[in-house]
Structures are given as C-alpha cells and as structure tokens.
Design an enzyme around this catalytic site. Structure first.
Site, PDB file in Angstrom:
ATOM      1  N   LYS A 126      46.394  26.442  31.418  1.00  0.00           N
ATOM      2  CA  LYS A 126      47.057  27.674  31.854  1.00  0.00           C
ATOM      3  C   LYS A 126      48.532  27.517  31.571  1.00  0.00           C
ATOM      4  O   LYS A 126      49.051  26.390  31.551  1.00  0.00           O
ATOM      5  CB  LYS A 126      46.839  27.879  33.358  1.00  0.00           C
ATOM      6  CG  LYS A 126      47.069  29.296  33.819  1.00  0.00           C
ATOM      7  CD  LYS A 126      45.830  30.171  33.616  1.00  0.00           C
ATOM      8  CE  LYS A 126      46.141  31.624  33.861  1.00  0.00           C
ATOM      9  NZ  LYS A 126      44.920  32.451  33.826  1.00  0.00           N
ATOM     10  N   ASP A 166      47.176  37.022  30.772  1.00  0.00           N
ATOM     11  CA  ASP A 166      46.959  37.000  32.230  1.00  0.00           C
ATOM     12  C   ASP A 166      47.965  38.013  32.784  1.00  0.00           C
ATOM     13  O   ASP A 166      48.425  38.894  32.035  1.00  0.00           O
ATOM     14  CB  ASP A 166      47.184  35.587  32.787  1.00  0.00           C
ATOM     15  CG  ASP A 166      46.740  35.425  34.249  1.00  0.00           C
ATOM     16  OD1 ASP A 166      45.543  35.313  34.506  1.00  0.00           O
ATOM     17  OD2 ASP A 166      47.611  35.454  35.159  1.00  0.00           O
TER      18      ASP A 166
HETATM   19  P1  NDP Z   1      47.956  42.659  34.852  1.00  0.00           P
HETATM   20  O1  NDP Z   1      49.331  42.177  34.706  1.00  0.00           O
HETATM   21  O2  NDP Z   1      47.355  43.506  33.806  1.00  0.00           O
HETATM   22  O3  NDP Z   1      47.801  43.446  36.243  1.00  0.00           O
HETATM   23  C1  NDP Z   1      48.125  42.852  37.453  1.00  0.00           C
HETATM   24  C2  NDP Z   1      47.969  43.863  38.561  1.00  0.00           C
HETATM   25  O4  NDP Z   1      48.102  43.186  39.817  1.00  0.00           O
HETATM   26  C3  NDP Z   1      49.057  44.940  38.553  1.00  0.00           C
HETATM   27  O5  NDP Z   1      48.548  46.113  39.112  1.00  0.00           O
HETATM   28  C4  NDP Z   1      50.131  44.307  39.436  1.00  0.00           C
HETATM   29  O6  NDP Z   1      51.006  45.242  40.034  1.00  0.00           O
HETATM   30  C5  NDP Z   1      49.288  43.639  40.497  1.00  0.00           C
HETATM   31  N1  NDP Z   1      50.007  42.474  41.035  1.00  0.00           N
HETATM   32  C6  NDP Z   1      50.435  41.390  40.352  1.00  0.00           C
HETATM   33  N2  NDP Z   1      51.098  40.544  41.173  1.00  0.00           N
HETATM   34  C7  NDP Z   1      51.078  41.130  42.382  1.00  0.00           C
HETATM   35  C8  NDP Z   1      51.580  40.741  43.647  1.00  0.00           C
HETATM   36  N3  NDP Z   1      52.240  39.581  43.816  1.00  0.00           N
HETATM   37  N4  NDP Z   1      51.358  41.571  44.693  1.00  0.00           N
HETATM   38  C9  NDP Z   1      50.696  42.764  44.531  1.00  0.00           C
HETATM   39  N5  NDP Z   1      50.204  43.170  43.350  1.00  0.00           N
HETATM   40  C10 NDP Z   1      50.375  42.360  42.303  1.00  0.00           C
HETATM   41  O7  NDP Z   1      47.061  41.330  35.093  1.00  0.00           O
HETATM   42  P2  NDP Z   1      45.499  41.133  34.952  1.00  0.00           P
HETATM   43  O8  NDP Z   1      44.790  42.376  35.322  1.00  0.00           O
HETATM   44  O9  NDP Z   1      45.237  40.513  33.636  1.00  0.00           O
HETATM   45  O10 NDP Z   1      45.224  39.998  36.046  1.00  0.00           O
HETATM   46  C11 NDP Z   1      44.891  40.306  37.393  1.00  0.00           C
HETATM   47  C12 NDP Z   1      44.226  39.111  38.039  1.00  0.00           C
HETATM   48  O11 NDP Z   1      43.028  38.764  37.304  1.00  0.00           O
HETATM   49  C13 NDP Z   1      45.066  37.834  38.079  1.00  0.00           C
HETATM   50  O12 NDP Z   1      44.746  37.109  39.243  1.00  0.00           O
HETATM   51  C14 NDP Z   1      44.568  37.070  36.869  1.00  0.00           C
HETATM   52  O13 NDP Z   1      44.789  35.677  36.985  1.00  0.00           O
HETATM   53  C15 NDP Z   1      43.090  37.400  36.936  1.00  0.00           C
HETATM   54  N6  NDP Z   1      42.335  37.204  35.695  1.00  0.00           N
HETATM   55  C16 NDP Z   1      42.714  37.853  34.549  1.00  0.00           C
HETATM   56  C17 NDP Z   1      41.979  37.687  33.407  1.00  0.00           C
HETATM   57  C18 NDP Z   1      42.262  38.455  32.169  1.00  0.00           C
HETATM   58  O14 NDP Z   1      41.436  38.403  31.249  1.00  0.00           O
HETATM   59  N7  NDP Z   1      43.356  39.209  32.083  1.00  0.00           N
HETATM   60  C19 NDP Z   1      40.848  36.737  33.350  1.00  0.00           C
HETATM   61  C20 NDP Z   1      40.483  36.173  34.633  1.00  0.00           C
HETATM   62  C21 NDP Z   1      41.240  36.391  35.740  1.00  0.00           C
HETATM   63  P3  NDP Z   1      52.517  45.387  39.468  1.00  0.00           P
HETATM   64  O15 NDP Z   1      52.346  46.020  38.132  1.00  0.00           O
HETATM   65  O16 NDP Z   1      53.205  46.241  40.476  1.00  0.00           O
HETATM   66  O17 NDP Z   1      53.071  43.995  39.390  1.00  0.00           O
END
Ligand code: NDP
Length: 442
Positions: A126, A166
């Site tokens: 990571k 991510d």
């Molecule tokens: P994105 O950046 O596309 O989206 C993240 C979302 O979560 C946004 O809506 C963001 O809101 C919100 N968010 C992020 N940090 C916070 C926080 N501290 N408090 C509240 N809301 C938060 O990321 P992903 O969708 O790719 O990832 C989301 C989760 O899924 C993570 O935990 C990631 O590790 C996990 N994941 C992702 C994978 C992938 O293929 N992308 C694979 C496996 C797991 P805002 O825009 O306001 O920050």
C-alpha cells in the site's frame, strides 16, 4: 514466542509506537488466529506471526512540486511493500491529508490477507501521500503525480510491485502516474491497475470493489434464503466504491436511501434511483462538488456533519473510510433492524462495533473479504496485460462474481457460527504462511 494475544500485542505496540490503526488491524488478526495457531505449532516455531507483521520494505520519500501560483510545495510519499510470498506487491495508493505510516501499514497488512483470499497470485502493499487533491487544479494534481512517480518508479514494476487507486486516487491520477512512469522507464507495461480502457485498463475495474461488496452481501443473504430485492440500504461515502455499490444495489432491486461525504449525509426517503445516482457520479467525478448539492437538487434531507448510521435500514454498506462506525452507531444500526453489514471500505467498523455485530449475530462481512473484488479485478487486469488481450465485460463480471462466491465459501469453511472475520483471517493466512514456510527464512 508469546503466551497470549496481550503479550504479542505488547510486542507489536513497542515495536511500532503510535501506529494505532496498524495495532488495531494486527489485534483483529491475532485474536482470530490464536486458537488456530495452537493447533499448528509449525507456524509458531517459524515465527510466522512476527514475520508477517513486519513489512518486507518501507519507502518514504520527499515529493516537491509547484502549485499554480508558482510556489513550491512539499509532501511526503510512501510505499509499504508488505509481503511478496505469493506474488508481486499489490495494493492501492491513497492521497489524503490524514495519510501517515501507521495508516498505510494497516492497509498494507490487511491487503496481504485480502489478496490471498482472491486466490490470485498477488502479494500485499500500500502507498500514498499526505497530498490533498481537494481544491487542486488538474495541473496541480498532474505536477504532484509526476513528482511522486519520479521517485516511485525506481521501486515498482509489473513483476515487482503494482499499485492501483484508493481514496483520492482515481482514473485521473492513475493516468498522470502511468504517463510519468512510461516516460521515465521507456516501457509500456501493466505497472499500475485501474488504467483507462484505451491504454490497458480492464472493463469492470472501476465498478469492481462496489459490485463485489454487493455480491458478497448477496451471498451472505443467500445463506438465509434471502436476497437484496426490496431491502432498504444505507451507504456511506460517494466515491468510487460507494457509487458502484449503489448502482448494483439498485440493479438487484434494493432501495438506497443514503450516501455521504466528509461534510455530511443525504437522506432520500424516496430512494436514490439510477438517474439521481448519475447526478452524484457527475457531481463527484467531474464537478468534484459536495454531497449537499444533491439535497439542493432533489429536496432530500441533508444531515450536516453526520454519518448515516442513525437511518433505519436492513443493510449497511460502509464505503468511505476507516473507523467510521463506532460502538454506539453499531448498536443503533442493529436496534433499527439492520441485519447485514458488508464493508466496502477498509476497517470502517472499529473493534467495538465489530463485537456488537458478531455478538448480535447479524451477517457481517469484513472489508478484507467483502471489498476484495477491486483487487481481484486488478489481478485480472494484470493477467490481460501480460497476455496482451482484453476480456469482455461479461467475462470479467462473471470472474468477479465467482471470486466473491469463492471468498464467501472460504470464510465459512474456516470458521464456526458464520464468523466471517475469523474465517477471512484464517483462510487468508494459511496460503501466505505456507508459502513463507516453503521459501525459508527470508
Ligand atoms: P474515493 O476517494 O473515491 O471516495 C472516498 C469517499 O469517502 C468520499 O465520499 C469521501 O468524502 C469519503 N471520505 C474519505 N475520507 C473520509 C473521512 N475521513 N471522513 C468521512 N468521509 C470520508 O475512495 P474509494 O471509494 O476508492 O475508497 C473508499 C474506501 O474503500 C476506502 O476505505 C478504501 O481503502 C476502500 N477500498 C477501495 C478500493 C478501490 O478499488 N478504490 C478497493 C478496496 C477498498 P470526501 O470527498 O468529502 O473526502
């Protein structure tokens, strides 16, 4: 050798001071494995637990870049190459101001088990940076990505370490990173996944984590002769994982009533249908706006600064970030009738919340298993790149579905009482630990 999980955790905490998310991730695995290890002294004698909790390599580097005002900014870049026993390091890059070594070690550690569960040959890693893409221009994001990759390119390669996206790293960032890698190394290889279709990406990769999470929830429901059809579903986040989880829930007949971002949650009693979801996708992926614009547009309630766990639902899909469900929120969910939780995010439920779900015997799919669809399709992207061909949408989706089914059955096979946490940890561990034994003291 340690006499108890507490002893082992003291060793981990002393060795990795201040890395609280990493401690939390190791604690969960150690709790799951302890009984199993006492029946398998070969792992204990070879000190597999001590070895598997120590990354093979950690890279930390300076990332200087110039903003649109001509000023120099300095961020910190990381790549944690955790374990390569079963394949090249594989895992995403996160760009978010909260990124630090402890968070990336927790994510890299979980990735080792998750990748093993997919049955594909991928080790765990990571990386990322404390860079915040929010409010930055395309040009600034490109400058940052080029500087980040200038250093990272020395350490990665399609047979060595293959990063993906991510939080904060989507198609745009992968494009800038890939362009810079190609320029520096003068080679066109599958060094990153999540690429665009025109230049080596796989169909279904953007959808894979969200779709996979919903397939996993559906598999859990099938054990009760039930399905997502007609279920009320609450989703946190509105990024990549949340968007495609919502799309699949709608397709399978569920009603999504909430999505969120870090500024708050929307509650749409009528349900977020395909058209409203399209609005969210445009808002988040193109306009890069805030979720309250959804409420302004559709007249839905906006809960400022709140997470959505107080909303009555049958199914909860946390798809935002780590530790976004605490004990009180978990109790509230269960009290309101929620009986399925599938984690699209990594470690979104804290340890106390997980205990609530397990003790109340609801169907709980931990992130390691439930969100493995993303890295699984990344693995399929690597295979297609190596063979220089592309599979159809249907072919990749069928493979994704089968992988999620197989992860679901591995979890059940390695646990009793439908404890998917224990099942995922033991099933993920065995393949990596046996490979480490085969490869000697390395
Ligand atoms: P994105 O950046 O596309 O989206 C993240 C979302 O979560 C946004 O809506 C963001 O809101 C919100 N968010 C992020 N940090 C916070 C926080 N501290 N408090 C509240 N809301 C938060 O990321 P992903 O969708 O790719 O990832 C989301 C989760 O899924 C993570 O935990 C990631 O590790 C996990 N994941 C992702 C994978 C992938 O293929 N992308 C694979 C496996 C797991 P805002 O825009 O306001 O920050």
């Amino acid at each position: 050798m340690y006499n108890s999980v507490e002893d082992f955790m003291s060793y981990i905490e002393n060795k990795n001071p201040g890395e609280k998310e990493f401690h939390q991730a190791v604690q969960e695995v150690a709790d799951s494995l302890w009984g199993f290890l006492s029946d398998h002294p070969e792992y204990v004698h070879s000190r597999i637990l001590e070895r598997i909790t120590e990354p093979e390599r950690v890279l930390i580097f300076r990332v200087p870049w110039r903003n649109d005002r001509g000023e120099i900014e300095v961020n910190r870049g990381y790549r944690v190459e955790f374990n390569s026993a079963i394949g090249p390091y594989k895992g995403g890059l996160r760009f978010h101001p909260s990124v630090n070594l402890g968070i990336l070690k927790f994510l890299g550690f979980e990735q080792v088990f998750k990748n093993s569960l997919t049955t594909l040959p991928m080790g765990g890693g990571k990386g990322g940076s404390d860079f915040d893409p929010k409010g930055k221009s395309n040009n600034e994001v490109m400058s940052f990505c080029q500087s980040f990759m200038t250093e990272l390119s020395r350490h990665i390669g399609h047979n060595t370490d293959v990063p993906a996206g991510d939080i904060g790293v989507g198609g745009r960032e992968i494009g800038f990173l890939f362009g810079q890698y190609k320029r520096i190394r003068n080679e066109f290889t599958g060094v990153l996944t999540g690429k665009s279709l025109n230049w080596g990406g796989s169909l279904i990769r953007p959808e894979a984590t969200g779709y996979g999470c919903v397939y996993f929830a559906d598999e859990m429901l099938k054990t009760k002769n039930d399905s997502l059809d007609g279920k009320t579903v609450v989703i946190s986040g509105s990024g990549n994982v949340a968007q495609y989880a919502a799309e699949k829930v709608i397709e399978l007949g569920g009603k999504v009533v909430s999505m969120s971002d870090s500024s708050g949650s929307v509650y749409d009693k009528d349900g977020i249908d395909e058209e409203k979801l399209e609005f969210i996708m445009h808002l988040k992926n193109v306009k890069r706006g805030r979720i309250n614009e959804y409420s302004d547009k559709f007249g839905a309630e906006f809960m400022e600064g709140k997470r959505p766990w107080g909303i009555k639902c049958d199914v909860a899909l946390p798809c935002a970030t780590q530790n976004e469900i605490n004990e009180v929120e978990a109790r509230e969910l269960v009290k309101n009738g929620c009986f399925v939780v599938a984690e699209g995010a990594n470690m979104p439920s804290n340890a106390e919340a997980v205990n609530v779900f397990l003790s109340k015997k609801i169907l709980f799919g931990p992130g390691k298993a439930a969100n493995a669809g993303g890295v699984a399709v990344s693995g399929l992207e690597m295979s297609q790149n190596s063979m220089h061909l592309s599979w159809t949408r249907k072919e990749v989706d069928t493979r994704l579905k089968n992988i999620m089914k197989s992860i679901h059955s591995s979890c059940l096979e390695h646990s009793t009482n439908e404890n998917y946490v224990k099942g995922a940890n033991i099933a993920g561990f065995i393949k990596v630990a046996d490979s480490m034994l085969d490869q000697g003291v390395v």
